[in-house]
Scaffold this active site. Structure first.
Site, PDB file in Angstrom:
ATOM      1  N   HIS A 456      30.188  61.396  26.277  1.00 58.19           N
ATOM      2  CA  HIS A 456      29.028  61.514  25.484  1.00 58.19           C
ATOM      3  C   HIS A 456      28.626  62.880  25.203  1.00 58.19           C
ATOM      4  CE1 HIS A 456      24.577  61.585  25.239  1.00 58.19           C
ATOM      5  NE2 HIS A 456      24.717  60.790  24.358  1.00 58.19           N
ATOM      6  N   ARG A 563      25.565  56.981  13.388  1.00 56.49           N
ATOM      7  CA  ARG A 563      25.588  56.311  14.570  1.00 56.49           C
ATOM      8  C   ARG A 563      23.885  55.801  14.660  1.00 56.49           C
ATOM      9  NH1 ARG A 563      29.663  59.947  16.593  1.00 56.49           N
ATOM     10  NH2 ARG A 563      31.463  58.840  17.675  1.00 56.49           N
ATOM     11  N   ARG A 620      26.633  52.517  10.537  1.00 58.56           N
ATOM     12  CA  ARG A 620      27.106  51.531  11.407  1.00 58.56           C
ATOM     13  C   ARG A 620      25.983  50.787  12.242  1.00 58.56           C
ATOM     14  NH1 ARG A 620      30.651  53.901  16.257  1.00 58.56           N
ATOM     15  NH2 ARG A 620      28.568  54.225  17.022  1.00 58.56           N
ATOM     16  N   GLU A 750      38.521  49.367  16.137  1.00 60.81           N
ATOM     17  CA  GLU A 750      38.685  50.253  17.398  1.00 60.81           C
ATOM     18  C   GLU A 750      38.799  49.214  18.429  1.00 60.81           C
ATOM     19  OE1 GLU A 750      34.617  51.772  17.756  1.00 60.81           O
ATOM     20  OE2 GLU A 750      33.663  49.910  17.304  1.00 60.81           O
ATOM     21  N   GLY A 771      38.095  53.709  14.389  1.00 57.87           N
ATOM     22  CA  GLY A 771      37.301  54.229  15.610  1.00 57.87           C
ATOM     23  C   GLY A 771      38.247  54.736  16.372  1.00 57.87           C
ATOM     24  N   THR A 772      38.753  55.616  16.496  1.00 62.99           N
ATOM     25  CA  THR A 772      39.972  56.105  17.368  1.00 62.99           C
ATOM     26  C   THR A 772      39.568  56.605  18.519  1.00 62.99           C
ATOM     27  OG1 THR A 772      40.070  58.227  16.292  1.00 62.99           O
ATOM     28  CG2 THR A 772      41.653  56.655  15.580  1.00 62.99           C
ATOM     29  N   ASN A 773      38.116  56.627  18.917  1.00 61.97           N
ATOM     30  CA  ASN A 773      37.827  56.947  20.337  1.00 61.97           C
ATOM     31  C   ASN A 773      37.817  55.752  21.180  1.00 61.97           C
ATOM     32  OD1 ASN A 773      36.951  59.381  19.490  1.00 61.97           O
ATOM     33  ND2 ASN A 773      34.793  58.590  19.159  1.00 61.97           N
ATOM     34  N   ASP A 774      37.388  54.590  20.678  1.00 60.05           N
ATOM     35  CA  ASP A 774      37.478  53.129  21.398  1.00 60.05           C
ATOM     36  C   ASP A 774      38.962  52.646  21.301  1.00 60.05           C
ATOM     37  OD1 ASP A 774      35.380  52.544  22.626  1.00 60.05           O
ATOM     38  OD2 ASP A 774      34.099  52.668  20.898  1.00 60.05           O
ATOM     39  N   CYS A 835      36.804  57.636  11.859  1.00 63.25           N
ATOM     40  CA  CYS A 835      35.548  58.375  12.072  1.00 63.25           C
ATOM     41  C   CYS A 835      35.582  58.719  13.929  1.00 63.25           C
ATOM     42  CB  CYS A 835      34.441  57.450  11.750  1.00 63.25           C
ATOM     43  SG  CYS A 835      34.355  55.737  12.834  1.00 63.25           S
TER      44      CYS A 835
HETATM   45  C1  PEP Z   1      35.079  55.267  17.993  1.00 62.99           C
HETATM   46  O1  PEP Z   1      35.096  54.474  18.974  1.00 62.99           O
HETATM   47  O2  PEP Z   1      35.932  56.096  17.584  1.00 62.99           O
HETATM   48  C2  PEP Z   1      33.591  55.601  17.343  1.00 62.99           C
HETATM   49  C3  PEP Z   1      33.871  56.370  16.175  1.00 62.99           C
HETATM   50  O3  PEP Z   1      32.588  55.199  17.753  1.00 62.99           O
HETATM   51  P1  PEP Z   1      31.847  55.819  19.094  1.00 62.99           P
HETATM   52  O4  PEP Z   1      32.496  56.952  19.347  1.00 62.99           O
HETATM   53  O5  PEP Z   1      30.603  55.705  18.705  1.00 62.99           O
HETATM   54  O6  PEP Z   1      31.985  54.474  20.045  1.00 62.99           O
HETATM   55 MG    MG Z   2      33.450  53.166  19.223  1.00 66.02          MG
END
Ligand code: PEP
Ligand code: MG
Length: 875
Positions: A456, A563, A620, A750, A771-774, A835
């Site tokens: 975060h 977001r 989103r 994601e 959503g490549t973070n998740d 994203c």
């Molecule tokens: C992600 O998961 O890549 C994404 C963009 O969403 P967040 O980072 O808010 O989970």
């Molecule tokens: Mg995400």
């Protein structure tokens, strides 16, 4: 394949393209010789030999190498007209390392090789005794240290003693007699160490070559490669070359120079030299070198030739060069050239100047500036002097670049308090949660003990262009007592100063000097070319009208991710409404709270639409688990009390509802579209806020393109459910407003299942956004917030090559490729973007270009970097 490549006197068996095999130095020496510059003759033993040498591990040259080296030596002797070990016309050699990637100072070198008691006499007769014995003592010192592992201090002690006896301060003030005596004392140093100095020049050469190969695996070289992430090299090459003497009197010199100013990029020579010296004197800082311009008066012919050579080399390599040279009795020799390291400002200036000068095309220029260069230009940095003298007290992940100096604060209140008193703050937390955003906004920089590159703190900090170091696992943060413990007994309390270098992940003690970000006219011109060349569009992740403005200034072509929940923390009032929605006992209560949310969300969206007029804005719907919005401890009790009072529901019951929201594994819990499927009124309210804002903005004459995006979808049914709710609400808004807006409904990809089932999901999605973070978190099974500890081990052990939260992992890429294929098969005009944080990572952007995505979206501050990466992918 040959093991030895000869160069010199216009000869070249290798060339610049053979960097892998001959190392940077060897390849460029061959190339300089090829194009007719004067290079002392020599030969290069390949990196492949080094690999074989280290594989055998018996400190002996692999079969046939020595024989080939001897053949090379004969050729060098012929070109030089001198002979190794021949007192009548002695050849002296330098034996230097040179890997494919430069590792300054990490590998070994031996100079003046070939001297012994006999040869030195011959050299003295030819070139003067002072010069000969000066060279001899240098050789004995270097050979002892590099080849035999003796200590430099033991030689230094004797040198100091002789200087004392002679009553002189500087090495070059010693006369021939003193130097001869010094050589005798150096022999004594060998004897005391129980070693004998090898008088046989061939034996000297063989052992020096082995020593350079050995230095490839020295502790410092291994560490350097680890830190610089240098991988996949075979080893170092060895360059054995006739010595050129910079220490032959006042018409001799040695120096280094850049063909342009490496710090500003200005087109002027930038370098320094020493008269009557050898290369290591410049590096060792024994005497202060003189600026290169003054060489014009001291040794005019050599200077003129040097100047000509810099032009030849720039035209040949089409880049700024870093050069080492020696002048021996008025004659210039080129000892090395390579592409010169430069600052961000210089990189852009040099690239644009070279286009103007007709040296490179615009396409080539686009590849002359790196992401790290742009990054430097976009953020304030510590000055080089400040970093040089500063003390590093802790290190962590370089989560968000830039330089921040401030007083440590351990909570949002402390940071805000400092800010209100005009004091810069550094927010120090074990980890950050959305609740800390106030403190993060108030602080100059953020330091956390836990959390990775997409934690975060890191995501928010990058979004704001704020310096952040996350996952500094070596520190201990005690938020209650306000104590930050760094290693080595360093302790910081409220009011103490620290400096964060977010570009390098280093925490410094005290206050370091900062220089501001620089924006230049060249930069604008350069970015213009970048935009001409790329295919991929670059959007930004932004949550506020202000961020959207910033994004647009940086060249964003829309917003790829709003977001929505980030705006919930903007004011106490908003947070109160959100908390009421969460703790509502029934739908009626929830509706009341949602009505309040509708008002402020609509206002946010209107602002963003205005800022992005004419461009797409992807909004989103609510994503994180609800309990993230609730306070803890005393604050929670107060909140429960207030709600119970207002709604006359017993405290106990209100508290129970909160407890129900607690989850063991919230990232895989009640979040994303799961929330809005269980409580459709949430999606409905948000869709309404978007559409009302869009209609309002459109009425003002502002062109709007809203894309409504559903988070955390894993199946067709989930998206079908949400699409229906959203479209219903949008249609009613447009009916009420008596107007139409061109909106789209799409989804995040994601959850790995969504990538697999992309064909079905595309039936309901007009666009996909990875959503490549998740997607990384769930594909790898690595928590985005808690992986720093083991990822460091994995990186060090080579279990993974890169942090997957920074650069797309191969498995994640596989899923993306599948999703694009399946999605577009179902819906050929499907718009696809990305994203996650990878949208600002050059290697990942390159992959997105190759997949044929329509856009990447990244934090506003990364937009120029993504634009550059997209252009570099396309040229
Ligand atoms: C992600 O998961 O890549 C994404 C963009 O969403 P967040 O980072 O808010 O989970
Ligand atoms: Mg995400």
């Amino acid at each position: 394949a040959p093991k030895v490549y000869v160069f010199g006197a216009g000869r070249n068996e290798g060339d610049a393209s053979m960097c892998d095999l001959l190392g940077g130095k060897g390849a460029n020496l061959a190339e300089m010789s090829r194009i007719g510059l004067s290079v002392p003759p020599g030969f290069t033993i390949t990196t492949a030999v080094c690999a074989e040498y280290n594989r055998l591990g018996n400190r002996d040259l692999p079969l046939g190498v020595w024989e080939d080296a001897l053949v090379g030596l004969r050729e060098v002797e012929a070109m030089a007209g001198l002979k190794l070990g021949d007192a009548a016309s002695p050849l002296l050699l330098s034996v230097r390392s040179g890997a494919a990637i430069s590792m300054p100072g990490m590998l070994d070198t031996v100079l003046n090789l070939g001297l012994n008691d006999l040869v030195v006499e011959g050299l003295a007769a030819k070139c003067g005794a002072a010069f000969a014995y000066d060279s001899y003592r240098r050789f004995m010192d270097m050979y002892g240290c590099v080849v035999l592992g003796m200590s430099h201090e033991s030689f230094e002690r004797e040198l100091d003693a002789v200087k004392r006896e002679a009553g002189v301060e500087k090495d070059n003030e010693l006369d021939a007699e003193r130097l001869r005596a010094l050589c005798a004392r150096f022999k004594g140093v060998y004897r005391e160490a129980g070693l004998s100095f090898p008088e046989d020049p061939l034996e000297q050469m063989r052992l020096a070559i082995c020593a350079v190969f050995d230095s490839w695996n020295s502790a410092r070289a291994i560490k350097y490669r680890e830190v610089q992430k240098i991988k996949g090299l075979r080893g170092t090459a060895v360059n054995v070359q006739a010595m050129a003497y910079g220490n032959m009197g006042d018409t001799s010199a040695t120096g280094v120079l850049f063909t342009r100013d490496a710090s500003t990029g200005e087109n002027r020579l930038y370098g320094e030299y020493l008269i009557n010296a050898q290369g290591e004197d410049v590096v060792a800082g024994i005497r202060t070198p003189e600026p290169i311009e003054t060489l014009r008066e001291r040794i005019p012919e050599a200077y003129d030739e040097l100047l000509r050579n810099t032009r030849i080399l720039e035209e040949h390599y089409r880049d700024m060069q870093d050069i080492e040279f020696t002048v021996q009795e008025g004659k210039l020799y080129m000892l090395q050239c390579r592409s010169g390291k430069r600052t961000g400002v210089a990189a852009v200036k040099i690239a644009t100047d070279m286009v103007r000068e007709g040296l490179v095309t615009k396409r080539e220029a686009v590849n002359m500036v790196g992401a790290d260069h742009l990054d430097q230009l976009l953020h304030p940095q510590f000055t080089e002097e400040a970093k040089g003298s500063g003390e590093v007290v802790a290190t962590g992940l370089p989560a968000s670049p830039g330089a921040a100096v401030g007083v440590v604060a351990f909570s949002t209140e402390e940071a805000e308090d400092l800010q209100s008193r005009g004091q810069p703050a550094i927010l120090v937390r074990v980890e950050t949660s959305p609740e800390d955003v106030g403190g993060m906004a108030a602080a100059q920089g953020i330091l956390t003990e836990r959390g990775g590159m997409t934690s975060h703190a890191a995501v928010v900090a990058r979004g704001w262009g704020k310096t952040c170091i996350s996952g500094a696992t070596g520190i201990k943060v005690n938020e209650q007592d306000g104590v930050l413990e760094c290693g080595a007994g360093r302790v910081y309390r409220r009011g103490d100063w620290v400096s964060l270098d977010g570009s390098e992940g280093k925490v410094y003690d005290g206050k370091l000097a900062v220089q501001a970000a620089k924006m230049t006219p060249e930069m604008e011109e350069f970015m213009g070319w970048v935009d001409e060349m790329r295919k991929l569009r670059v959007l930004a992740n932004a949550d506020t009208p202000e961020d959207a403005e910033k994004a647009r200034e940086n060249g964003a072509e829309g917003i790829g991710l709003v977001r929505t929940e980030h705006m919930f923390f903007k004011t106490e009032e908003r947070l109160r409404s959100v908390r009421r929605m969460i703790m509502a006992a029934d739908e009626a209560e929830r509706r009341k709270a949602l009505d309040e949310i509708l008002v402020f969300q609509r206002e946010d969206f209107e602002g963003i639409f205005r800022a992005m007029r004419g461009l797409p804005v992807t909004i989103r719907l609510l994503d994180p688990p609800l309990h993230e919005f609730l306070p803890e401890g005393k604050e929670l009790e107060d909140l429960v009390g207030a709600i119970s009072l207002e709604t006359s529901v017993p405290r106990q019951e209100v508290l129970q509802r909160v407890e129900k929201l607690q989850e063991v594994n919230p990232m895989l819990g009640f979040r994303g579209c799961r929330l809005a499927i269980a409580h459709p009124e949430i999606a409905r309210t948000q869709a309404r806020a978007v559409l009302e804002a869009a209609c309002n903005a459109q009425r003002e004459g502002c062109e709007v393109f809203p894309d409504i995006m559903v988070p955390l979808v894993g199946s067709r049914a989930e998206l079908a459910n949400q699409e229906r709710v959203i479209r219903q609400e949008c249609e009613s808004v447009m009916r009420e407003k008596g107007t139409r807006v061109d909106y789209k409904v799409g989804t995040m990809i994601e959850v790995p299942r969504a990538a697999l089932m992309a064909g079905q999901i595309a039936e309901h999605a007009e666009f996909f956004s990875f959503g490549t973070n998740d997607l990384t978190q769930m594909t790898m099974g690595f928590s985005r917030d808690d992986s720093a500890a083991f990822l460091n081990t994995y990186l060090a052990e080579g279990i993974i090559a890169q942090d997957p939260f920074q650069t797309l992992d191969a498995g994640v890429k596989e899923l993306m490729e599948m999703a694009v294929k399946r999605g577009r098969k179902q819906r050929p005009d499907l718009k696809v973007g990305l994203c996650g944080e990878h949208g600002g990572d050059p290697a990942s952007v390159k992959f997105c270009d190759s997949l044929g995505l329509n856009y990447v979206s990244c934090s506003p501050f990364r937009v120029p970097i993504a634009r550059l990466a997209a252009a570099q992918a396309a040229v």
